[in-house]
Design an enzyme around this catalytic site. Structure first.
Site, PDB file in Angstrom:
ATOM      1  N   THR A  25      25.216  38.753  44.188  1.00 60.65           N
ATOM      2  CA  THR A  25      25.544  37.731  43.623  1.00 60.65           C
ATOM      3  C   THR A  25      27.476  37.651  43.466  1.00 60.65           C
ATOM      4  O   THR A  25      27.772  36.960  44.045  1.00 60.65           O
ATOM      5  CB  THR A  25      25.388  38.212  42.159  1.00 60.65           C
ATOM      6  OG1 THR A  25      23.865  38.090  41.654  1.00 60.65           O
ATOM      7  CG2 THR A  25      25.802  36.808  40.681  1.00 60.65           C
ATOM      8  N   VAL A  26      28.382  39.144  43.683  1.00 53.01           N
ATOM      9  CA  VAL A  26      28.974  39.441  43.393  1.00 53.01           C
ATOM     10  C   VAL A  26      29.110  38.644  45.140  1.00 53.01           C
ATOM     11  O   VAL A  26      30.919  37.436  45.506  1.00 53.01           O
ATOM     12  CB  VAL A  26      29.923  40.374  43.282  1.00 53.01           C
ATOM     13  CG1 VAL A  26      31.358  40.588  43.879  1.00 53.01           C
ATOM     14  CG2 VAL A  26      28.946  40.721  41.958  1.00 53.01           C
ATOM     15  N   LYS A 115      31.723  51.004  40.969  1.00 53.93           N
ATOM     16  CA  LYS A 115      32.315  52.601  40.151  1.00 53.93           C
ATOM     17  C   LYS A 115      31.208  53.502  40.908  1.00 53.93           C
ATOM     18  O   LYS A 115      31.860  54.365  39.923  1.00 53.93           O
ATOM     19  CB  LYS A 115      32.108  51.751  38.780  1.00 53.93           C
ATOM     20  CG  LYS A 115      30.744  51.237  38.175  1.00 53.93           C
ATOM     21  CD  LYS A 115      30.006  50.427  36.831  1.00 53.93           C
ATOM     22  CE  LYS A 115      28.865  49.864  37.107  1.00 53.93           C
ATOM     23  NZ  LYS A 115      28.896  48.753  38.199  1.00 53.93           N
ATOM     24  N   ILE A 146      37.921  41.317  33.773  1.00 57.45           N
ATOM     25  CA  ILE A 146      39.545  41.874  32.934  1.00 57.45           C
ATOM     26  C   ILE A 146      40.327  42.748  33.182  1.00 57.45           C
ATOM     27  O   ILE A 146      40.108  44.098  34.341  1.00 57.45           O
ATOM     28  CB  ILE A 146      38.686  43.056  31.565  1.00 57.45           C
ATOM     29  CG1 ILE A 146      38.076  41.947  30.644  1.00 57.45           C
ATOM     30  CG2 ILE A 146      39.474  43.203  30.838  1.00 57.45           C
ATOM     31  CD1 ILE A 146      37.381  42.887  29.732  1.00 57.45           C
ATOM     32  N   GLY A 197      18.765  37.986  32.811  1.00 59.46           N
ATOM     33  CA  GLY A 197      20.315  38.015  33.412  1.00 59.46           C
ATOM     34  C   GLY A 197      21.529  39.105  33.794  1.00 59.46           C
ATOM     35  O   GLY A 197      21.611  39.484  34.117  1.00 59.46           O
ATOM     36  N   GLU A 200      18.749  44.346  34.356  1.00 63.07           N
ATOM     37  CA  GLU A 200      17.791  44.539  35.270  1.00 63.07           C
ATOM     38  C   GLU A 200      16.617  44.741  34.810  1.00 63.07           C
ATOM     39  O   GLU A 200      16.110  45.104  33.458  1.00 63.07           O
ATOM     40  CB  GLU A 200      18.281  45.298  36.474  1.00 63.07           C
ATOM     41  CG  GLU A 200      19.926  45.488  36.900  1.00 63.07           C
ATOM     42  CD  GLU A 200      19.952  44.395  37.974  1.00 63.07           C
ATOM     43  OE1 GLU A 200      18.744  43.818  38.237  1.00 63.07           O
ATOM     44  OE2 GLU A 200      21.140  43.749  38.390  1.00 63.07           O
ATOM     45  N   LYS A 215      32.426  54.260  34.274  1.00 63.91           N
ATOM     46  CA  LYS A 215      33.779  53.360  34.303  1.00 63.91           C
ATOM     47  C   LYS A 215      34.723  53.742  33.331  1.00 63.91           C
ATOM     48  O   LYS A 215      36.177  54.436  33.336  1.00 63.91           O
ATOM     49  CB  LYS A 215      33.262  52.479  33.154  1.00 63.91           C
ATOM     50  CG  LYS A 215      32.642  51.534  34.537  1.00 63.91           C
ATOM     51  CD  LYS A 215      31.912  50.263  33.757  1.00 63.91           C
ATOM     52  CE  LYS A 215      31.270  48.657  34.357  1.00 63.91           C
ATOM     53  NZ  LYS A 215      30.329  47.737  33.493  1.00 63.91           N
ATOM     54  N   GLY A 318      29.111  39.296  35.941  1.00 62.56           N
ATOM     55  CA  GLY A 318      28.928  38.216  36.187  1.00 62.56           C
ATOM     56  C   GLY A 318      29.278  37.898  37.755  1.00 62.56           C
ATOM     57  O   GLY A 318      30.342  38.657  38.098  1.00 62.56           O
TER      58      GLY A 318
END
Length: 457
Positions: A25-26, A115, A146, A197, A200, A215, A318
Protein backbone atom coordinates in the site's frame (compact mmCIF):
# COMPACT_ATOMS: atom_id res chain seq x y z
CA UNK A 1 30.58 43.62 -16.37
CA UNK A 2 29.04 40.48 -17.80
CA UNK A 3 25.89 39.01 -16.32
CA UNK A 4 26.40 36.01 -14.00
CA UNK A 5 25.91 32.59 -15.47
CA UNK A 6 22.42 31.24 -14.70
CA UNK A 7 22.29 28.35 -12.27
CA UNK A 8 21.84 25.04 -14.05
CA UNK A 9 18.26 23.81 -14.03
CA UNK A 10 17.22 20.58 -12.35
CA UNK A 11 16.93 18.99 -15.75
CA UNK A 12 20.57 19.80 -16.55
CA UNK A 13 21.83 17.72 -13.62
CA UNK A 14 22.11 13.94 -13.68
CA UNK A 15 19.09 12.31 -12.04
CA UNK A 16 19.12 10.98 -8.51
CA UNK A 17 18.51 7.25 -8.82
CA UNK A 18 15.85 5.99 -6.40
CA UNK A 19 15.33 2.31 -5.57
CA UNK A 20 12.16 1.17 -3.83
CA UNK A 21 12.09 -1.93 -1.64
CA UNK A 22 8.51 -3.12 -1.24
CA UNK A 23 5.39 -2.29 -3.20
CA UNK A 24 2.44 -2.76 -0.89
CA UNK A 25 0.00 0.00 0.00
CA UNK A 26 2.69 2.50 0.99
CA UNK A 27 5.11 1.56 -1.78
CA UNK A 28 2.41 1.97 -4.42
CA UNK A 29 1.64 5.46 -3.12
CA UNK A 30 5.34 6.34 -3.20
CA UNK A 31 5.44 5.34 -6.89
CA UNK A 32 2.31 7.39 -7.52
CA UNK A 33 3.69 10.52 -5.87
CA UNK A 34 7.08 10.22 -7.55
CA UNK A 35 5.31 10.26 -10.91
CA UNK A 36 2.57 12.78 -10.20
CA UNK A 37 4.84 15.32 -8.52
CA UNK A 38 7.98 14.75 -10.61
CA UNK A 39 8.46 18.38 -11.79
CA UNK A 40 7.96 19.86 -8.31
CA UNK A 41 10.18 17.25 -6.68
CA UNK A 42 12.95 17.94 -9.21
CA UNK A 43 12.71 21.66 -8.52
CA UNK A 44 12.93 21.11 -4.77
CA UNK A 45 15.84 18.70 -5.01
CA UNK A 46 17.76 20.46 -7.78
CA UNK A 47 17.81 17.32 -9.94
CA UNK A 48 15.26 14.87 -11.31
CA UNK A 49 14.33 11.83 -9.22
CA UNK A 50 14.46 8.67 -11.32
CA UNK A 51 12.83 5.50 -10.03
CA UNK A 52 15.23 2.82 -11.26
CA UNK A 53 13.52 -0.24 -9.83
CA UNK A 54 11.03 -1.71 -7.40
CA UNK A 55 12.05 -4.86 -5.51
CA UNK A 56 9.18 -7.25 -4.75
CA UNK A 57 8.86 -10.83 -3.58
CA UNK A 58 6.28 -11.87 -6.17
CA UNK A 59 6.72 -10.50 -9.68
CA UNK A 60 3.36 -11.88 -10.79
CA UNK A 61 1.20 -10.46 -7.98
CA UNK A 62 -1.58 -8.05 -9.03
CA UNK A 63 -0.41 -4.41 -8.98
CA UNK A 64 -1.93 -0.97 -9.29
CA UNK A 65 -1.52 0.20 -12.92
CA UNK A 66 0.53 3.15 -11.65
CA UNK A 67 3.40 0.70 -11.07
CA UNK A 68 5.29 0.08 -14.29
CA UNK A 69 5.92 -3.68 -14.37
CA UNK A 70 9.15 -3.07 -16.26
CA UNK A 71 10.54 -1.64 -13.00
CA UNK A 72 9.77 -4.74 -10.92
CA UNK A 73 12.64 -6.97 -9.90
CA UNK A 74 13.25 -9.84 -7.51
CA UNK A 75 16.96 -8.92 -7.32
CA UNK A 76 16.83 -6.51 -4.36
CA UNK A 77 20.58 -6.73 -3.72
CA UNK A 78 21.42 -5.78 -7.28
CA UNK A 79 18.92 -2.94 -7.17
CA UNK A 80 20.34 -1.24 -4.07
CA UNK A 81 23.83 -1.33 -5.56
CA UNK A 82 22.82 0.92 -8.45
CA UNK A 83 20.84 3.49 -6.44
CA UNK A 84 21.70 6.84 -4.89
CA UNK A 85 18.69 6.69 -2.55
CA UNK A 86 17.12 3.49 -1.24
CA UNK A 87 13.56 3.67 0.07
CA UNK A 88 12.50 0.73 2.25
CA UNK A 89 8.81 0.10 2.93
CA UNK A 90 8.86 -3.71 2.98
CA UNK A 91 8.88 -3.99 6.80
CA UNK A 92 10.20 -6.78 9.01
CA UNK A 93 13.73 -7.36 10.23
CA UNK A 94 15.12 -9.46 7.39
CA UNK A 95 15.88 -9.12 4.55
CA UNK A 96 15.33 -5.39 5.21
CA UNK A 97 18.28 -5.08 7.61
CA UNK A 98 20.75 -6.76 5.25
CA UNK A 99 19.57 -4.72 2.28
CA UNK A 100 19.77 -1.40 4.10
CA UNK A 101 23.23 -2.18 5.45
CA UNK A 102 24.34 -3.05 1.90
CA UNK A 103 22.91 0.25 0.65
CA UNK A 104 24.54 2.34 3.37
CA UNK A 105 27.92 0.65 3.05
CA UNK A 106 27.75 1.31 -0.67
CA UNK A 107 27.24 5.03 -0.01
CA UNK A 108 23.52 5.27 -0.80
CA UNK A 109 21.22 7.33 1.40
CA UNK A 110 18.44 5.37 3.08
CA UNK A 111 14.84 6.36 3.79
CA UNK A 112 12.89 3.80 5.80
CA UNK A 113 9.47 3.46 7.41
CA UNK A 114 10.57 0.35 9.30
CA UNK A 115 9.87 1.10 12.98
CA UNK A 116 10.47 -2.50 14.07
CA UNK A 117 13.96 -2.57 12.56
CA UNK A 118 14.91 0.83 13.97
CA UNK A 119 13.70 -0.14 17.45
CA UNK A 120 15.48 -3.49 17.26
CA UNK A 121 18.77 -2.52 15.64
CA UNK A 122 18.85 1.20 14.92
CA UNK A 123 22.42 1.70 16.23
CA UNK A 124 23.82 -0.70 13.61
CA UNK A 125 22.16 1.29 10.83
CA UNK A 126 23.33 4.59 12.33
CA UNK A 127 26.89 3.29 12.53
CA UNK A 128 26.84 2.16 8.90
CA UNK A 129 25.48 5.53 7.76
CA UNK A 130 28.08 7.38 9.81
CA UNK A 131 30.96 5.25 8.49
CA UNK A 132 29.86 5.87 4.90
CA UNK A 133 29.10 9.56 5.44
CA UNK A 134 25.56 9.20 4.16
CA UNK A 135 22.02 9.81 5.42
CA UNK A 136 19.55 7.66 7.33
CA UNK A 137 16.06 9.22 7.51
CA UNK A 138 12.91 7.69 9.00
CA UNK A 139 10.13 10.24 9.47
CA UNK A 140 7.52 7.72 8.30
CA UNK A 141 8.49 5.20 11.00
CA UNK A 142 6.55 7.09 13.71
CA UNK A 143 2.99 8.40 13.34
CA UNK A 144 2.70 8.31 9.56
CA UNK A 145 2.35 11.75 8.02
CA UNK A 146 2.70 13.59 11.33
CA UNK A 147 6.04 15.42 11.31
CA UNK A 148 7.41 14.35 14.68
CA UNK A 149 10.83 12.75 14.05
CA UNK A 150 12.33 15.86 12.47
CA UNK A 151 11.02 18.28 15.16
CA UNK A 152 12.34 16.09 17.99
CA UNK A 153 15.62 15.28 16.23
CA UNK A 154 16.31 18.77 14.87
CA UNK A 155 13.95 21.55 16.01
CA UNK A 156 14.16 20.68 19.71
CA UNK A 157 17.85 19.74 19.73
CA UNK A 158 18.64 23.00 21.57
CA UNK A 159 16.02 22.35 24.23
CA UNK A 160 15.65 19.90 27.10
CA UNK A 161 12.73 17.52 26.62
CA UNK A 162 11.07 16.35 29.82
CA UNK A 163 8.36 14.05 28.51
CA UNK A 164 6.88 12.71 25.28
CA UNK A 165 3.34 11.29 25.29
CA UNK A 166 1.90 9.67 22.22
CA UNK A 167 -1.19 8.07 20.80
CA UNK A 168 0.87 6.41 18.10
CA UNK A 169 -1.26 3.47 17.04
CA UNK A 170 -4.37 4.38 15.07
CA UNK A 171 -5.91 0.93 15.28
CA UNK A 172 -6.08 0.84 19.08
CA UNK A 173 -7.29 4.43 19.23
CA UNK A 174 -10.10 3.56 16.82
CA UNK A 175 -10.98 0.46 18.86
CA UNK A 176 -11.11 2.36 22.16
CA UNK A 177 -13.08 5.17 20.53
CA UNK A 178 -15.75 2.74 19.28
CA UNK A 179 -15.90 1.14 22.72
CA UNK A 180 -16.40 4.57 24.30
CA UNK A 181 -18.95 5.99 21.86
CA UNK A 182 -20.98 2.87 21.09
CA UNK A 183 -20.43 0.61 24.08
CA UNK A 184 -18.87 -2.13 21.95
CA UNK A 185 -16.86 -4.91 23.52
CA UNK A 186 -13.20 -5.24 22.61
CA UNK A 187 -13.70 -8.10 20.14
CA UNK A 188 -16.53 -6.28 18.37
CA UNK A 189 -14.50 -3.08 18.07
CA UNK A 190 -11.46 -4.96 16.73
CA UNK A 191 -13.67 -6.68 14.14
CA UNK A 192 -14.97 -3.26 13.06
CA UNK A 193 -11.40 -2.03 12.69
CA UNK A 194 -10.57 -5.05 10.56
CA UNK A 195 -13.56 -4.42 8.28
CA UNK A 196 -12.28 -0.90 7.61
CA UNK A 197 -8.73 -2.05 7.02
CA UNK A 198 -7.35 -0.36 10.15
CA UNK A 199 -6.44 -3.70 11.73
CA UNK A 200 -4.74 -6.70 10.15
CA UNK A 201 -6.29 -10.16 10.15
CA UNK A 202 -3.92 -10.83 13.04
CA UNK A 203 -4.14 -7.64 15.14
CA UNK A 204 -1.60 -8.76 17.74
CA UNK A 205 1.03 -6.12 16.95
CA UNK A 206 -1.54 -3.40 17.53
CA UNK A 207 -3.67 -4.62 20.42
CA UNK A 208 -0.75 -6.05 22.40
CA UNK A 209 1.15 -2.77 22.07
CA UNK A 210 4.16 -3.99 20.07
CA UNK A 211 3.70 -1.40 17.33
CA UNK A 212 3.39 1.45 19.83
CA UNK A 213 6.38 0.15 21.81
CA UNK A 214 8.65 0.26 18.75
CA UNK A 215 7.63 3.87 18.13
CA UNK A 216 8.14 4.71 21.81
CA UNK A 217 11.69 3.37 21.63
CA UNK A 218 12.46 5.55 18.60
CA UNK A 219 10.98 8.70 20.18
CA UNK A 220 12.79 8.10 23.47
CA UNK A 221 16.10 7.61 21.66
CA UNK A 222 15.68 10.92 19.86
CA UNK A 223 14.27 12.97 22.74
CA UNK A 224 16.80 11.88 25.36
CA UNK A 225 19.93 11.28 23.24
CA UNK A 226 20.13 7.71 24.51
CA UNK A 227 19.96 4.36 22.78
CA UNK A 228 16.61 2.80 23.63
CA UNK A 229 15.58 -0.54 22.15
CA UNK A 230 12.27 -2.33 21.98
CA UNK A 231 13.39 -4.57 24.86
CA UNK A 232 13.68 -1.48 27.10
CA UNK A 233 9.99 -0.59 26.75
CA UNK A 234 7.59 -1.80 29.43
CA UNK A 235 4.53 -2.85 27.40
CA UNK A 236 0.89 -3.51 28.22
CA UNK A 237 -1.67 -3.67 25.42
CA UNK A 238 -5.43 -3.23 25.43
CA UNK A 239 -6.50 -6.89 25.37
CA UNK A 240 -7.42 -6.85 29.06
CA UNK A 241 -9.81 -3.90 28.71
CA UNK A 242 -13.58 -4.21 28.81
CA UNK A 243 -16.51 -2.03 27.88
CA UNK A 244 -16.99 -1.53 31.61
CA UNK A 245 -13.46 -0.10 31.91
CA UNK A 246 -14.22 2.40 29.16
CA UNK A 247 -17.56 3.33 30.75
CA UNK A 248 -15.91 3.91 34.13
CA UNK A 249 -13.30 6.10 32.46
CA UNK A 250 -16.04 8.40 31.16
CA UNK A 251 -17.85 8.30 34.50
CA UNK A 252 -14.73 9.59 36.26
CA UNK A 253 -13.98 12.31 33.70
CA UNK A 254 -11.42 10.51 31.54
CA UNK A 255 -10.89 9.04 28.09
CA UNK A 256 -9.14 5.67 27.91
CA UNK A 257 -6.18 5.71 25.50
CA UNK A 258 -3.20 3.50 24.73
CA UNK A 259 -0.28 5.83 25.47
CA UNK A 260 3.39 5.62 24.61
CA UNK A 261 5.26 7.49 27.34
CA UNK A 262 8.94 8.44 27.47
CA UNK A 263 10.10 10.72 30.27
CA UNK A 264 13.02 11.79 32.39
CA UNK A 265 12.74 9.96 35.67
CA UNK A 266 14.28 9.88 39.13
CA UNK A 267 15.48 6.51 40.35
CA UNK A 268 13.71 6.04 43.72
CA UNK A 269 16.49 3.70 44.87
CA UNK A 270 18.96 6.57 44.82
CA UNK A 271 20.73 5.61 41.61
CA UNK A 272 21.41 8.04 38.76
CA UNK A 273 18.48 9.71 37.08
CA UNK A 274 17.40 8.08 33.86
CA UNK A 275 14.45 7.69 31.55
CA UNK A 276 11.32 5.62 31.74
CA UNK A 277 9.74 4.26 28.56
CA UNK A 278 6.45 2.40 28.56
CA UNK A 279 3.28 1.69 26.62
CA UNK A 280 0.07 1.12 28.55
CA UNK A 281 -3.63 1.96 28.66
CA UNK A 282 -4.09 5.24 30.51
CA UNK A 283 -6.95 7.39 31.73
CA UNK A 284 -6.51 10.82 30.15
CA UNK A 285 -8.39 13.75 31.77
CA UNK A 286 -11.00 15.06 29.37
CA UNK A 287 -9.49 18.55 29.39
CA UNK A 288 -6.12 17.27 28.13
CA UNK A 289 -5.57 17.64 24.34
CA UNK A 290 -4.85 13.92 23.92
CA UNK A 291 -8.31 13.02 25.22
CA UNK A 292 -9.89 14.53 22.11
CA UNK A 293 -7.93 12.42 19.61
CA UNK A 294 -10.62 10.36 17.95
CA UNK A 295 -10.88 7.49 15.51
CA UNK A 296 -7.70 6.26 13.82
CA UNK A 297 -5.87 9.56 14.31
CA UNK A 298 -2.55 9.87 16.13
CA UNK A 299 -1.06 12.62 18.27
CA UNK A 300 2.23 13.22 20.02
CA UNK A 301 2.45 15.65 22.96
CA UNK A 302 5.90 16.97 23.87
CA UNK A 303 6.79 18.75 27.09
CA UNK A 304 10.07 20.68 26.84
CA UNK A 305 11.83 23.09 29.18
CA UNK A 306 11.95 26.16 26.93
CA UNK A 307 9.37 25.37 24.24
CA UNK A 308 6.75 24.28 26.75
CA UNK A 309 3.95 22.05 25.53
CA UNK A 310 3.73 21.09 21.85
CA UNK A 311 1.22 18.81 20.16
CA UNK A 312 1.52 17.15 16.75
CA UNK A 313 -1.72 15.69 15.37
CA UNK A 314 -2.86 13.97 12.21
CA UNK A 315 -3.33 10.72 10.36
CA UNK A 316 -0.90 8.19 11.70
CA UNK A 317 -1.26 5.49 9.09
CA UNK A 318 -2.46 4.73 5.58
CA UNK A 319 -0.75 4.60 2.23
CA UNK A 320 -0.96 8.25 1.19
CA UNK A 321 -0.10 9.84 4.58
CA UNK A 322 2.87 7.52 5.11
CA UNK A 323 4.07 8.03 1.55
CA UNK A 324 3.94 11.78 2.15
CA UNK A 325 6.40 11.40 5.02
CA UNK A 326 8.60 9.11 2.90
CA UNK A 327 8.75 11.62 0.05
CA UNK A 328 9.66 14.42 2.45
CA UNK A 329 12.68 12.39 3.52
CA UNK A 330 13.55 11.51 -0.08
CA UNK A 331 13.65 15.20 -0.99
CA UNK A 332 15.91 15.96 1.98
CA UNK A 333 18.46 13.22 1.32
CA UNK A 334 18.40 13.78 -2.45
CA UNK A 335 19.05 17.49 -1.93
CA UNK A 336 22.13 16.56 0.10
CA UNK A 337 23.34 14.47 -2.85
CA UNK A 338 23.00 17.49 -5.12
CA UNK A 339 24.18 20.31 -2.86
CA UNK A 340 26.44 18.48 -0.43
CA UNK A 341 26.10 18.12 3.31
CA UNK A 342 24.41 15.55 5.51
CA UNK A 343 21.44 15.30 7.77
CA UNK A 344 21.69 14.75 11.54
CA UNK A 345 23.54 11.69 12.79
CA UNK A 346 22.73 9.57 15.82
CA UNK A 347 22.89 11.50 19.09
CA UNK A 348 23.43 9.12 22.01
CA UNK A 349 25.87 11.21 24.03
CA UNK A 350 23.62 11.35 27.12
CA UNK A 351 23.61 7.57 27.54
CA UNK A 352 21.00 7.76 30.30
CA UNK A 353 20.04 4.52 32.04
CA UNK A 354 16.61 3.16 31.18
CA UNK A 355 15.00 2.66 34.56
CA UNK A 356 12.93 -0.42 35.39
CA UNK A 357 9.17 -0.15 35.17
CA UNK A 358 8.86 -0.23 38.97
CA UNK A 359 10.65 3.13 39.16
CA UNK A 360 8.10 4.96 37.03
CA UNK A 361 6.04 7.66 38.70
CA UNK A 362 2.36 6.97 38.28
CA UNK A 363 -1.14 7.81 39.39
CA UNK A 364 -3.70 5.06 39.18
CA UNK A 365 -7.37 4.26 39.34
CA UNK A 366 -7.94 0.98 41.14
CA UNK A 367 -11.38 -0.59 40.88
CA UNK A 368 -12.29 -3.19 43.48
CA UNK A 369 -15.30 -5.40 44.07
CA UNK A 370 -15.64 -5.48 47.85
CA UNK A 371 -18.00 -6.66 50.58
CA UNK A 372 -20.52 -3.92 51.31
CA UNK A 373 -20.07 -3.67 55.07
CA UNK A 374 -18.59 -1.16 57.55
CA UNK A 375 -14.84 -0.98 57.90
CA UNK A 376 -13.91 -2.15 54.42
CA UNK A 377 -12.70 1.24 53.23
CA UNK A 378 -10.56 1.57 56.34
CA UNK A 379 -8.91 -1.79 55.61
CA UNK A 380 -8.22 -0.76 52.03
CA UNK A 381 -6.87 2.64 53.05
CA UNK A 382 -4.60 0.99 55.62
CA UNK A 383 -3.15 -1.35 52.97
CA UNK A 384 -2.36 1.62 50.73
CA UNK A 385 -0.81 3.60 53.59
CA UNK A 386 1.44 0.67 54.51
CA UNK A 387 3.06 0.98 51.05
CA UNK A 388 3.23 4.76 51.02
CA UNK A 389 0.37 5.15 48.55
CA UNK A 390 -2.11 7.91 49.38
CA UNK A 391 -5.69 8.22 48.17
CA UNK A 392 -6.76 11.25 46.16
CA UNK A 393 -10.41 10.29 45.62
CA UNK A 394 -12.88 7.48 46.37
CA UNK A 395 -16.14 6.50 44.70
CA UNK A 396 -18.45 3.69 45.81
CA UNK A 397 -21.48 2.23 44.07
CA UNK A 398 -23.58 -0.89 44.38
CA UNK A 399 -22.09 -3.83 42.46
CA UNK A 400 -22.03 -5.65 40.20
CA UNK A 401 -23.11 -2.90 37.84
CA UNK A 402 -25.99 -4.97 36.45
CA UNK A 403 -27.45 -5.33 39.95
CA UNK A 404 -26.90 -9.08 40.16
CA UNK A 405 -25.57 -10.67 43.37
CA UNK A 406 -21.94 -11.75 43.57
CA UNK A 407 -22.09 -15.50 42.74
CA UNK A 408 -19.26 -16.26 45.16
CA UNK A 409 -21.05 -14.54 48.07
CA UNK A 410 -24.77 -14.66 47.30
CA UNK A 411 -25.86 -13.74 50.83
CA UNK A 412 -23.69 -10.66 51.23
CA UNK A 413 -24.10 -7.49 49.17
CA UNK A 414 -21.11 -6.18 47.25
CA UNK A 415 -19.97 -2.73 46.23
CA UNK A 416 -17.65 -1.29 43.64
CA UNK A 417 -14.91 0.81 45.18
CA UNK A 418 -12.96 3.09 42.84
CA UNK A 419 -9.78 4.57 44.29
CA UNK A 420 -7.69 7.23 42.57
CA UNK A 421 -4.21 7.52 44.03
CA UNK A 422 -1.82 10.41 44.32
CA UNK A 423 1.45 10.07 42.44
CA UNK A 424 3.50 7.10 43.60
CA UNK A 425 5.93 4.63 42.04
CA UNK A 426 4.81 1.75 39.89
CA UNK A 427 6.60 -0.64 42.24
CA UNK A 428 4.69 0.62 45.28
CA UNK A 429 1.43 0.46 43.35
CA UNK A 430 1.99 -3.12 42.23
CA UNK A 431 2.90 -4.22 45.75
CA UNK A 432 -0.22 -2.52 47.10
CA UNK A 433 -2.49 -4.21 44.56
CA UNK A 434 -1.10 -7.62 45.52
CA UNK A 435 -1.96 -6.93 49.16
CA UNK A 436 -5.42 -5.65 48.26
CA UNK A 437 -6.16 -8.80 46.30
CA UNK A 438 -5.52 -10.86 49.46
CA UNK A 439 -7.77 -8.86 51.80
CA UNK A 440 -10.77 -10.94 52.95
CA UNK A 441 -13.14 -8.08 52.21
CA UNK A 442 -11.94 -7.69 48.61
CA UNK A 443 -13.82 -9.98 46.29
CA UNK A 444 -11.78 -9.07 43.21
CA UNK A 445 -9.38 -6.47 41.86
CA UNK A 446 -11.40 -5.53 38.77
CA UNK A 447 -8.89 -3.23 37.09
CA UNK A 448 -5.81 -1.12 37.67
CA UNK A 449 -5.39 1.70 35.17
CA UNK A 450 -2.79 4.46 35.05
CA UNK A 451 -4.05 8.02 35.19
CA UNK A 452 -2.09 10.51 33.10
CA UNK A 453 -0.11 12.85 35.34
CA UNK A 454 -0.70 16.44 34.25
CA UNK A 455 2.37 18.44 35.14
CA UNK A 456 1.68 21.49 37.26
CA UNK A 457 -1.80 20.31 38.19
Amino acid sequence: MSAPEPAPSAGARPPIRVALLGCGTVGTEVVRLLGAQAPDLAARVGAPLELVGVAVRDLDAPRDPVVDRALLTADAEGLVERADVVVEVMGGLEPARGLLLRALRGGAAVVTANKALLAEDGPTLYAAADAAGTDLYFEAAVAGAIPIVRPVRESLVGDRVHRVLGIVNGTTNYVLDRMATEGLGLDEAVAAAQELGYAEADPTADVEGYDAAAKAAILASLAFHTRVSLADVDRTGITGLTADDVAWAARTGHALKLLAVAERAVDPSGGPDGIGVRVHPALVPLDHPLAGVRGAFNAVFVEAEAAGELMFYGRGAGGAPTASAVLGDVVSVARHRVQGGRGPVESSYADLPVLPAEAARTRAQVRLLVADRPGVLAQVASALADHGVSIEAVQQTAAPAAGEPDPAHPDEPSATLVLTTHTTTEGALRATVRVLADLPAVRRVVSVLSVLRVEGA
